[in-house]
Design an enzyme around this catalytic site. Structure first.
Site, short mmCIF file in Angstrom:
data_model
loop_
_atom_site.label_atom_id
_atom_site.label_comp_id
_atom_site.label_asym_id
_atom_site.label_seq_id
_atom_site.Cartn_x
_atom_site.Cartn_y
_atom_site.Cartn_z
N LEU A 1 -6.91 4.89 8.00
CA LEU A 1 -7.74 5.67 7.61
C LEU A 1 -8.35 6.57 8.65
O LEU A 1 -8.79 7.80 8.36
CB LEU A 1 -8.91 5.00 6.84
CG LEU A 1 -8.44 4.22 5.53
CD1 LEU A 1 -9.83 3.54 5.05
CD2 LEU A 1 -8.06 5.11 4.56
N GLU A 2 -8.43 6.08 9.90
CA GLU A 2 -8.91 7.01 10.96
C GLU A 2 -7.72 8.25 11.25
O GLU A 2 -8.42 9.51 11.36
CB GLU A 2 -8.77 6.00 12.26
CG GLU A 2 -9.82 5.13 12.48
CD GLU A 2 -9.52 3.80 11.88
OE1 GLU A 2 -9.94 2.63 12.05
OE2 GLU A 2 -8.34 3.60 10.89
N GLU B 1 0.69 -1.24 0.10
CA GLU B 1 0.06 -0.03 0.26
C GLU B 1 0.89 1.22 0.05
O GLU B 1 0.51 2.30 -0.63
CB GLU B 1 -0.95 -0.04 1.13
CG GLU B 1 -1.89 -1.14 1.25
CD GLU B 1 -2.61 -1.24 2.57
OE1 GLU B 1 -4.08 -1.05 2.49
OE2 GLU B 1 -2.11 -1.02 3.62
N LYS C 1 -11.74 2.58 0.89
CA LYS C 1 -11.03 1.97 0.30
C LYS C 1 -11.82 1.13 -0.77
O LYS C 1 -12.51 0.07 -0.34
CB LYS C 1 -9.89 1.27 0.70
CG LYS C 1 -8.75 1.82 1.64
CD LYS C 1 -7.94 0.78 2.18
CE LYS C 1 -6.85 1.46 2.94
NZ LYS C 1 -5.76 0.42 3.46
N TYR D 1 -16.54 25.50 -1.89
CA TYR D 1 -16.50 23.72 -1.98
C TYR D 1 -14.92 23.74 -2.49
O TYR D 1 -14.19 22.77 -2.16
CB TYR D 1 -17.11 23.32 -3.17
CG TYR D 1 -18.62 23.47 -2.98
CD1 TYR D 1 -19.44 22.84 -2.02
CD2 TYR D 1 -19.21 24.53 -3.81
CE1 TYR D 1 -20.65 23.09 -1.91
CE2 TYR D 1 -20.55 24.78 -3.99
CZ TYR D 1 -21.22 24.10 -2.61
OH TYR D 1 -22.63 24.26 -2.88
#
Length: 131
Positions: A78-79, A27, A105, A59
């Site tokens: 990811l946290e 990864e 993911k 935005y």
């Protein structure tokens, strides 16, 4: 907090980035696609009345925060990625009272079909802001 979450919000959906987040060596080396959604709660009445960008948050400014995190320094979890997006948005945009960040993911090694796996966090200014 429930009252904040019922108000106006900016909505950014389906943002896609290539990043190098994850625990596994492949990864970090090859990277992968990530999907990100963000909701940013704020009062949009002034912008609705004035039709003036200066009365809201663009935005594209929120998108830039997400892009910088997703394409920036790798994180294991990811946290951690979601937390950085949330705290950066809260610190950069004082008009934003709360933010929801979902990071997914789509290409995960699991037995069975999935659209994506990921995390969703909600942070609000009174308890979630950490600069």
């Amino acid at each position: 907090m429930d009252e904040i979450m019922k108000g106006d919000k900016l909505v950014l959906r389906g943002m896609m980035f290539h990043g190098y987040h994850g625990v596994k060596p492949e990864e970090r080396k090859l990277g992968q696609k990530f999907l990100v959604d963000v909701d940013a709660w704020m009062d949009l009445q002034a912008a609705g009345n004035s039709d003036n960008l200066s009365d809201t948050v663009s935005y594209t400014d929120i998108y830039r925060v997400v892009k910088a995190v997703m394409e920036g320094s790798p994180h294991n979890l990811l946290e951690s990625v979601a937390q950085l997006i949330a705290t950066t948005a809260l610190s950069k945009f004082p008009q934003v009272s709360a933010v929801r960040v979902q990071v997914g993911k789509p290409h995960v090694a699991v037995v069975g079909p999935v659209d994506y796996l990921g995390v969703e966090i909600i942070r609000h200014r009174t308890t979630g802001e950490q600069t």
